[in-house]
Design an enzyme around this catalytic site. Structure first.
Site, mmCIF file in Angstrom:
data_model
loop_
_atom_site.group_PDB
_atom_site.id
_atom_site.type_symbol
_atom_site.label_atom_id
_atom_site.label_comp_id
_atom_site.label_asym_id
_atom_site.label_seq_id
_atom_site.Cartn_x
_atom_site.Cartn_y
_atom_site.Cartn_z
ATOM 1 N N PRO A 1 -1.104 3.463 -0.268
ATOM 2 C CA PRO A 1 0.239 3.459 0.329
ATOM 3 C C PRO A 1 1.105 2.442 -0.403
ATOM 4 O O PRO A 1 0.679 1.303 -0.580
ATOM 5 C CB PRO A 1 -0.015 3.018 1.780
ATOM 6 C CG PRO A 1 -1.373 2.404 1.809
ATOM 7 C CD PRO A 1 -2.124 2.873 0.608
ATOM 8 N N MET A 2 2.288 2.863 -0.859
ATOM 9 C CA MET A 2 3.183 1.914 -1.541
ATOM 10 C C MET A 2 4.621 2.167 -1.112
ATOM 11 O O MET A 2 5.149 3.277 -1.307
ATOM 12 C CB MET A 2 3.046 2.046 -3.066
ATOM 13 C CG MET A 2 1.758 1.447 -3.611
ATOM 14 S SD MET A 2 1.693 1.502 -5.414
ATOM 15 C CE MET A 2 1.347 3.233 -5.706
ATOM 16 N N GLN B 1 0.488 6.004 7.328
ATOM 17 C CA GLN B 1 0.154 4.598 7.609
ATOM 18 C C GLN B 1 1.222 3.947 8.495
ATOM 19 O O GLN B 1 2.414 4.064 8.220
ATOM 20 C CB GLN B 1 0.039 3.797 6.311
ATOM 21 C CG GLN B 1 -0.501 2.394 6.575
ATOM 22 C CD GLN B 1 -0.408 1.461 5.390
ATOM 23 O OE1 GLN B 1 0.673 1.141 4.916
ATOM 24 N NE2 GLN B 1 -1.547 1.014 4.898
ATOM 25 N N CYS C 1 -0.481 -5.893 4.769
ATOM 26 C CA CYS C 1 0.797 -6.238 4.127
ATOM 27 C C CYS C 1 1.038 -7.749 4.207
ATOM 28 O O CYS C 1 1.012 -8.340 5.286
ATOM 29 C CB CYS C 1 1.946 -5.491 4.801
ATOM 30 S SG CYS C 1 3.533 -5.954 4.099
ATOM 31 N N LYS D 1 -6.583 -0.195 6.465
ATOM 32 C CA LYS D 1 -6.460 -0.830 5.152
ATOM 33 C C LYS D 1 -6.162 -2.301 5.389
ATOM 34 O O LYS D 1 -5.251 -2.651 6.129
ATOM 35 C CB LYS D 1 -5.345 -0.188 4.342
ATOM 36 C CG LYS D 1 -5.130 -0.865 3.004
ATOM 37 C CD LYS D 1 -4.270 -0.010 2.096
ATOM 38 C CE LYS D 1 -4.046 -0.675 0.766
ATOM 39 N NZ LYS D 1 -2.999 -1.707 0.827
ATOM 40 N N GLY E 1 -7.575 -2.821 -5.472
ATOM 41 C CA GLY E 1 -7.090 -4.009 -6.172
ATOM 42 C C GLY E 1 -7.500 -4.014 -7.624
ATOM 43 O O GLY E 1 -8.684 -4.127 -7.942
ATOM 44 N N ASP E 2 -6.510 -3.837 -8.506
ATOM 45 C CA ASP E 2 -6.709 -3.952 -9.956
ATOM 46 C C ASP E 2 -7.547 -2.843 -10.577
ATOM 47 O O ASP E 2 -8.135 -3.053 -11.645
ATOM 48 C CB ASP E 2 -7.329 -5.313 -10.316
ATOM 49 C CG ASP E 2 -6.464 -6.486 -9.892
ATOM 50 O OD1 ASP E 2 -5.313 -6.254 -9.471
ATOM 51 O OD2 ASP E 2 -6.934 -7.625 -9.972
ATOM 52 N N GLY F 1 -3.297 1.854 -6.664
ATOM 53 C CA GLY F 1 -1.876 1.632 -6.419
ATOM 54 C C GLY F 1 -1.085 1.565 -7.702
ATOM 55 O O GLY F 1 -0.709 2.589 -8.288
ATOM 56 N N ARG F 2 -0.885 0.339 -8.200
ATOM 57 C CA ARG F 2 0.075 0.124 -9.282
ATOM 58 C C ARG F 2 -0.201 0.931 -10.544
ATOM 59 O O ARG F 2 0.733 1.329 -11.242
ATOM 60 C CB ARG F 2 0.153 -1.374 -9.593
ATOM 61 C CG ARG F 2 0.851 -2.148 -8.485
ATOM 62 C CD ARG F 2 0.643 -3.626 -8.603
ATOM 63 N NE ARG F 2 -0.751 -3.993 -8.381
ATOM 64 C CZ ARG F 2 -1.229 -5.224 -8.445
ATOM 65 N NH1 ARG F 2 -0.409 -6.215 -8.751
ATOM 66 N NH2 ARG F 2 -2.497 -5.477 -8.207
HETATM 67 C C1 LIG Z 1 5.421 -1.519 -4.690
HETATM 68 C C2 LIG Z 1 4.264 -1.695 -3.744
HETATM 69 C C3 LIG Z 1 4.392 -1.328 -2.425
HETATM 70 C C4 LIG Z 1 3.305 -1.465 -1.536
HETATM 71 N N1 LIG Z 1 3.433 -1.006 -0.253
HETATM 72 C C5 LIG Z 1 2.329 -0.977 0.553
HETATM 73 C C6 LIG Z 1 2.361 -0.333 1.833
HETATM 74 O O1 LIG Z 1 3.387 0.232 2.243
HETATM 75 N N2 LIG Z 1 1.210 -0.350 2.567
HETATM 76 C C7 LIG Z 1 0.056 -0.954 2.133
HETATM 77 O O2 LIG Z 1 -0.955 -0.919 2.834
HETATM 78 N N3 LIG Z 1 0.011 -1.562 0.929
HETATM 79 C C8 LIG Z 1 1.094 -1.566 0.135
HETATM 80 N N4 LIG Z 1 1.006 -2.094 -1.125
HETATM 81 C C9 LIG Z 1 -0.291 -2.615 -1.592
HETATM 82 C C10 LIG Z 1 -1.073 -1.515 -2.313
HETATM 83 O O3 LIG Z 1 -1.388 -0.455 -1.457
HETATM 84 C C11 LIG Z 1 -2.371 -2.083 -2.930
HETATM 85 O O4 LIG Z 1 -3.159 -2.618 -1.886
HETATM 86 C C12 LIG Z 1 -2.126 -3.181 -3.959
HETATM 87 O O5 LIG Z 1 -1.065 -2.828 -4.824
HETATM 88 C C13 LIG Z 1 -3.394 -3.467 -4.780
HETATM 89 O O6 LIG Z 1 -3.838 -2.311 -5.423
HETATM 90 P P1 LIG Z 1 -3.515 -2.019 -6.998
HETATM 91 O O7 LIG Z 1 -4.001 -3.196 -7.774
HETATM 92 O O8 LIG Z 1 -4.260 -0.749 -7.308
HETATM 93 O O9 LIG Z 1 -2.034 -1.877 -7.102
HETATM 94 C C14 LIG Z 1 2.086 -2.012 -1.988
HETATM 95 C C15 LIG Z 1 1.981 -2.420 -3.330
HETATM 96 C C16 LIG Z 1 3.038 -2.261 -4.204
HETATM 97 C C17 LIG Z 1 2.881 -2.675 -5.644
#
Ligand SMILES: Cc1cc2nc3c(=O)[nH]c(=O)nc-3n(C[C@H](O)[C@H](O)[C@H](O)COP(=O)(O)O)c2cc1C
Length: 330
Positions: free
Chosen positions: A18-19, A72, A102, A141, A205-206, A228-229
């Site tokens: 979720p982002m 979510q 969050c 989460k 994460g990462d 995510g990213r």
């Molecule tokens: C732009 C952005 C928005 C995010 N929004 C949410 C969200 O709405 N809900 C949530 O549980 N996590 C949110 N996250 C966290 C991501 O879901 C994830 O846990 C975090 O980026 C680490 O994973 P990654 O390294 O694969 O990016 C967000 C992260 C980013 C970068």
């Protein structure tokens, strides 16, 4: 094979994280087409939903082609969360996911998101009541803990499982870490290794290369990866990881034609969903990543991100294909 409730998933599923402002229906659809096994909406405020705030309600929109999809929600008030569950159910998602991760101040200060990691009994109570309220599978989460002195994720995950959640995704950072440093997957592996755990434990994460995803599976023994990213502007990442798992080799990067096609479809889906004005506006943030690394691209990027008329943006895509069609991405 892991299952979320009755939802059967392939071996080591890849989940789109979720982002906020990223995981909207067009982006989720593109990721799904490229191999994401489960997709999640961005977080939606329970308080916003019960006030019927338009900004929150539109985030409930989901499409058949995305399934399985989780909606979510976040909040810390039991009554609001329960009412939000009732509202979310009407959108008929496959999963309801609770955001206990969050880290942003305005969320945490109300004890929501990762703020609830300072009050585990409340976290468990909210979860228990939400599980009882709905026939849908509930997932959580969260993060490792509030800070490095309060990492109790093994115990927390077990308690959440015991009140009925069907899967847990854990971001390998504490709240205090925000997004800094490296994600630590060891405590997530400890959750998985707890003999009492029987629900899927997904790592987050990462995960930014196929190799990282493979380590999460083979060295840490987790049930799947939430990404995510690495997917922002790169919905092909899911396909790359799957290809690597199957063949042990890296897939060639997407061609210019594929990128232009994705950008076109993204824009069209956004317009179909939110109308011309918002569709054009909200898709802008994705172009930089779709077309990263192309020299002398500024003129075209500016056209994409400053035109208010979709026909001008579509024309810019055509020009890009004509001018840079043979560009070799690395
Ligand atoms: C732009 C952005 C928005 C995010 N929004 C949410 C969200 O709405 N809900 C949530 O549980 N996590 C949110 N996250 C966290 C991501 O879901 C994830 O846990 C975090 O980026 C680490 O994973 P990654 O390294 O694969 O990016 C967000 C992260 C980013 C970068």
């Amino acid at each position: 094979m892991p299952k979320i409730g009755n939802i059967e998933l392939p071996d080591f599923p890849l989940l789109l994280a979720p982002m906020e402002d990223v995981s909207d229906p067009p982006f989720r659809a593109l990721c799904k087409e490229q191999g994401a096994d489960v997709v999640y909406t961005e977080f939606i405020s329970s308080e916003g939903l019960i006030r019927d705030a338009a900004k929150s309600v539109i985030k409930l929109d989901i499409y058949e082609k995305e399934r399985p999809v989780g909606i979510q929600i976040f909040g810390a008030e039991l009554d609001s969360m329960l009412q939000a569950v009732d509202i979310v159910e009407k959108s008929n998602p496959d999963i309801i996911d609770i955001n206990f991760g969050c880290p942003v101040k305005k969320v945490v200060s109300k004890n929501a998101g990762a703020g609830i990691l300072r009050d585990i009994p409340l976290m468990v109570k909210l979860t228990e009541e939400m599980v009882k309220r709905t026939h849908l599978p509930v997932t959580v989460k969260t993060r490792l803990g509030w800070d490095s002195d309060s990492i109790k994720i093994v115990e927390v995950a077990e308690r959440l499982q015991d009140v009925g959640i069907e899967a847990i995704a854990i971001h390998g950072r504490t709240r205090v870490q925000m997004y800094k440093g490296e994600a630590n997957w060891k405590p997530i592996a400890e959750v998985k290794n707890n003999q009492r755990m029987h629900i899927p434990v997904f790592g987050n994460g990462d995960v930014d290369t196929p190799e990282a995803a493979m380590r999460m599976r083979d060295e840490y023994g987790l049930d799947g990866a939430m990404i995510g990213r690495a997917s922002i502007g790169n919905p092909w990442f899911f396909k790359e990881v799957k290809h690597y798992f199957k063949m042990g080799t890296h897939l060639a990067p997407p061609t210019m034609e594929e990128r232009v096609e994705a950008a076109r479809r993204h824009l069209q889906m956004a317009i179909d969903w939110k109308g011309e004005k918002l569709g054009v506006f909200e898709t802008r943030r994705h172009y930089t990543n779709y077309f990263k690394g192309i020299p002398h691209f500024k003129e075209y990027r500016m056209k994409m991100v400053t035109s208010d008329d979709s026909s001008d943006v579509f024309a810019a895509f055509d020009e890009v294909l004509e001018k840079f069609g043979d560009f070799q991405f690395v």
